[in-house]
Write a protein that holds these residues in place. Structure first.
Motif, PDB file in Angstrom:
ATOM      1  N   THR A 389      48.785  63.643   3.457  1.00  0.00           N
ATOM      2  CA  THR A 389      47.732  64.455   2.849  1.00  0.00           C
ATOM      3  C   THR A 389      46.370  64.219   3.474  1.00  0.00           C
ATOM      4  OG1 THR A 389      47.371  62.749   1.166  1.00  0.00           O
ATOM      5  CG2 THR A 389      48.941  64.495   0.625  1.00  0.00           C
ATOM      6  N   ALA A 390      46.255  63.242   4.376  1.00  0.00           N
ATOM      7  CA  ALA A 390      44.946  62.875   4.922  1.00  0.00           C
ATOM      8  C   ALA A 390      44.225  64.035   5.616  1.00  0.00           C
ATOM      9  CB  ALA A 390      45.083  61.682   5.863  1.00  0.00           C
ATOM     10  N   PRO A 391      44.896  64.814   6.498  1.00  0.00           N
ATOM     11  CA  PRO A 391      44.192  65.951   7.103  1.00  0.00           C
ATOM     12  C   PRO A 391      43.737  66.984   6.069  1.00  0.00           C
ATOM     13  CG  PRO A 391      46.139  65.403   8.377  1.00  0.00           C
ATOM     14  CD  PRO A 391      46.228  64.622   7.107  1.00  0.00           C
ATOM     15  N   PHE A 392      44.601  67.264   5.073  1.00  0.00           N
ATOM     16  CA  PHE A 392      44.229  68.222   4.034  1.00  0.00           C
ATOM     17  C   PHE A 392      43.057  67.701   3.213  1.00  0.00           C
ATOM     18  CE2 PHE A 392      44.514  69.370  -0.470  1.00  0.00           C
ATOM     19  CZ  PHE A 392      44.366  70.746  -0.392  1.00  0.00           C
ATOM     20  N   VAL A 393      43.141  66.455   2.768  1.00  0.00           N
ATOM     21  CA  VAL A 393      42.066  65.875   1.955  1.00  0.00           C
ATOM     22  C   VAL A 393      40.762  65.847   2.739  1.00  0.00           C
ATOM     23  CG1 VAL A 393      41.263  63.760   0.827  1.00  0.00           C
ATOM     24  CG2 VAL A 393      43.632  64.504   0.520  1.00  0.00           C
ATOM     25  N   SER A 394      40.840  65.516   4.025  1.00  0.00           N
ATOM     26  CA  SER A 394      39.635  65.482   4.850  1.00  0.00           C
ATOM     27  C   SER A 394      39.000  66.863   4.944  1.00  0.00           C
ATOM     28  CB  SER A 394      39.976  64.969   6.249  1.00  0.00           C
ATOM     29  OG  SER A 394      40.452  63.640   6.207  1.00  0.00           O
ATOM     30  N   SER A 399      34.821  70.703   2.860  1.00  0.00           N
ATOM     31  CA  SER A 399      34.524  72.025   2.287  1.00  0.00           C
ATOM     32  C   SER A 399      33.761  71.918   0.961  1.00  0.00           C
ATOM     33  CB  SER A 399      35.818  72.823   2.095  1.00  0.00           C
ATOM     34  OG  SER A 399      36.620  72.258   1.080  1.00  0.00           O
ATOM     35  N   VAL A 400      34.060  70.917   0.143  1.00  0.00           N
ATOM     36  CA  VAL A 400      33.421  70.818  -1.174  1.00  0.00           C
ATOM     37  C   VAL A 400      32.099  70.061  -1.120  1.00  0.00           C
ATOM     38  CG1 VAL A 400      35.601  70.989  -2.417  1.00  0.00           C
ATOM     39  CG2 VAL A 400      34.697  68.734  -1.809  1.00  0.00           C
ATOM     40  N   THR A 401      31.933  69.189  -0.126  1.00  0.00           N
ATOM     41  CA  THR A 401      30.688  68.418  -0.027  1.00  0.00           C
ATOM     42  C   THR A 401      29.716  69.000   0.986  1.00  0.00           C
ATOM     43  OG1 THR A 401      31.552  66.921   1.693  1.00  0.00           O
ATOM     44  CG2 THR A 401      31.924  66.297  -0.617  1.00  0.00           C
ATOM     45  N   GLY A 402      30.242  69.759   1.946  1.00  0.00           N
ATOM     46  CA  GLY A 402      29.397  70.272   3.006  1.00  0.00           C
ATOM     47  C   GLY A 402      28.992  69.222   4.018  1.00  0.00           C
ATOM     48  N   SER A 403      29.595  68.051   3.937  1.00  0.00           N
ATOM     49  CA  SER A 403      29.239  66.944   4.828  1.00  0.00           C
ATOM     50  C   SER A 403      30.338  66.703   5.855  1.00  0.00           C
ATOM     51  CB  SER A 403      29.018  65.660   4.021  1.00  0.00           C
ATOM     52  OG  SER A 403      28.868  64.533   4.882  1.00  0.00           O
ATOM     53  N   PRO A 407      35.306  62.815   5.455  1.00  0.00           N
ATOM     54  CA  PRO A 407      36.586  62.119   5.646  1.00  0.00           C
ATOM     55  C   PRO A 407      36.476  60.598   5.558  1.00  0.00           C
ATOM     56  CG  PRO A 407      36.364  63.885   7.247  1.00  0.00           C
ATOM     57  CD  PRO A 407      35.043  63.776   6.538  1.00  0.00           C
ATOM     58  N   THR A 408      35.281  60.058   5.809  1.00  0.00           N
ATOM     59  CA  THR A 408      35.134  58.604   5.739  1.00  0.00           C
ATOM     60  C   THR A 408      35.277  58.088   4.315  1.00  0.00           C
ATOM     61  OG1 THR A 408      32.712  58.730   5.519  1.00  0.00           O
ATOM     62  CG2 THR A 408      33.615  58.596   7.737  1.00  0.00           C
ATOM     63  N   TYR A 409      35.013  58.922   3.317  1.00  0.00           N
ATOM     64  CA  TYR A 409      35.167  58.479   1.934  1.00  0.00           C
ATOM     65  C   TYR A 409      36.632  58.104   1.670  1.00  0.00           C
ATOM     66  CZ  TYR A 409      30.833  61.245   1.662  1.00  0.00           C
ATOM     67  OH  TYR A 409      29.590  61.791   1.891  1.00  0.00           O
ATOM     68  N   TYR A 410      37.510  58.948   2.134  1.00  0.00           N
ATOM     69  CA  TYR A 410      38.954  58.713   1.951  1.00  0.00           C
ATOM     70  C   TYR A 410      39.402  57.521   2.786  1.00  0.00           C
ATOM     71  CZ  TYR A 410      43.795  60.235   1.042  1.00  0.00           C
ATOM     72  OH  TYR A 410      45.100  60.312   0.625  1.00  0.00           O
ATOM     73  N   LEU A 411      38.911  57.444   4.016  1.00  0.00           N
ATOM     74  CA  LEU A 411      39.273  56.353   4.912  1.00  0.00           C
ATOM     75  C   LEU A 411      38.833  55.005   4.345  1.00  0.00           C
ATOM     76  CD1 LEU A 411      38.977  56.358   8.755  1.00  0.00           C
ATOM     77  CD2 LEU A 411      37.996  54.468   7.478  1.00  0.00           C
TER      78      LEU A 411
END
Length: 435
Positions: A389-394, A399-403, A407-411
């Motif tokens: 799910t990592a690519p999807f979550v990233s 898309s929701v944060t505009g940042s 992806p670093t949040y998940y990492l």
């Protein structure tokens, strides 16, 4: 109880070990060449198999199907893991590479959404399911195969070649994409060029079958078989007697798999779609990233043999937590190609460190008669839940944060989980005899 003396009564000679490592690694490389292609061509696949007029939505749908393959990894791991623990590792490794090659070839001949409508993504998802079954069976069996051919003093180095071979496969996929995208026009690449690497799957299946039928079963498994220590239901034994070890492996894999699939598979899409570089540039940068990882992984294998598994894994997890955000900030803001490459080097080395420790560690905390089944549970379930799910979550986070740094949040979150598990649950295993 399996005695160490019986399991290690037959130490493989150097030529036999070299042959086993070569055969296991080459087959693994071919398998991951097939598996990684989808991630590298995700931007094209999203336009070919999904109808959304919004490119971001189509890309997210493509990554959902990418994640579908991971859902079947635990199933494949349990099926093939049971088989590997009951009759041996060699046969499983033969069947998994054949299944991967055939299913990848089918992706290369699938009709598009414009041709058959909604049937196109359904067929694509079925192929991903088959690939997931194959990879789920391949991973635990390959790691166990290499670990069981190694000695206590070089096991980290020997098992590291499983990760090296994965990088070779990913490099072949990324390299073929980079070459094709530079040789073909965007129109030809979208129309038919992307299919060419997938079509090679049938040749890979044949070659994998040839190689793996030439190798012998591992001495450790033979010793277990001779000692009549095999169990009828390996999975039941794992769930009954090895709960702590299973939880430990699951926790370690969370940070490992999130970082792996963000850094090693999502990066071309991140560079091309998020940072707005041409796809050929994204694939070229990703090829460089994989080469650095390939160079680093055997050295981390030697490092964990010298200083232990736990210190290297803890250092990698801390590195991802502390450096993950700054490195992605560098990637998204720098105008210097040199600094961009420096950022990729940092990510590649940290990933090599956590892979070098975790791969061998997981083979050492479980006994031979349940090793493949146990790895299938802890590793494949964690990968299915968090890695696939990592690519999807990233993509969703951006898309929701505009940042671009989302992806670093998940990492970082995944690395923190792994760090906590390592500090409070993990015990050192290096120089340990396999039992």
């Amino acid at each position: 109880m399996i005695t160490t003396s019986k399991l290690n009564s037959s130490v493989p000679a150097a030529p036999s070990m070299f042959k086993a490592v070569l055969a296991g690694s080459i087959g693994n490389a071919l398998e991951w060449f097939d598996y990684g292609l989808y991630g590298y061509f995700a931007s094209i696949i999203s336009s070919q198999f999904f109808s959304s007029k919004d490119p971001v939505t189509a890309l997210m749908l493509a990554f959902i199907v990418f994640g579908v393959g991971f859902v079947m990894r635990p199933v494949g791991g349990l099926i093939f893991g049971h088989y590997a623990d009951r009759v041996g590792r060699r046969n499983v490794l033969t069947w998994t590479v054949m299944l991967m090659g055939i299913s990848t070839f089918i992706v290369g001949i699938l009709p598009t959404y414009a041709q058959v409508g909604v049937l196109a993504p359904i067929l694509l998802a079925v192929c991903r399911l088959l690939q997931g079954i194959s990879t789920g069976g391949e991973w635990g069996s390959c790691m166990s195969f290499l670990a069981e051919y190694a000695t206590p003093h070089n096991r980290g180095f020997i098992v590291s070649w499983s990760q090296f071979s994965i990088a070779v496969g990913l490099l072949l996929g990324s390299g073929s994409g980079a070459i094709l995208s530079s040789l073909l026009s965007p129109e030809d690449m979208n129309a038919w060029g992307w299919r060419l690497p997938f079509l090679s799957g049938i040749l890979i299946a044949a070659y994998g079958l040839y190689i793996r039928r030439k190798i012998d079963e591992t001495p450790v498994f033979k010793g277990c078989e001779d000692a009549q220590a095999l169990v009828q239901t390996p999975l039941k034994t794992v769930l009954k007697h090895y709960k702590r070890e299973t939880i430990l492996s699951f926790g370690i894999v969370i940070g490992w798999t999130i970082s792996y699939w963000i850094i090693m598979a999502y990066m071309p899409t991140y560079i091309s779609k998020v940072l707005k570089f041409p796809l050929s540039v994204g694939l070229s940068f990703n090829t460089f990233l994989i080469v650095i990882f390939m160079i680093a992984i055997p050295f981390t294998g030697m490092l964990v043999d010298r200083v232990g598994r736990k210190p290297v894994m803890v250092g990698a997890a801390l590195g991802l937590i502390v450096l993950g955000y700054p490195v992605f900030y560098l990637l998204s803001t720098t105008e210097s190609s040199v600094m961009f490459l420096v950022g990729l080097v940092v990510l590649a080395v940290l990933e090599a460190m956590i892979c070098g420790g975790a791969t061998v560690y997981m083979t050492e905390i479980f006994p031979t008669n349940i090793r493949c089944s146990a790895i299938a549970i802890g590793y494949n379930i964690a990968v299915a839940c968090f890695g696939g799910t990592a690519p999807f979550v990233s993509t969703w986070l951006i898309s929701v944060t505009g940042s671009n740094l989302a992806p670093t949040y998940y990492l970082i979150a995944g690395a923190m989980v792994t760090l906590v598990v390592l500090v409070f649950l993990a015990e050192e295993t290096y120089h340990k005899e396999l039992v």
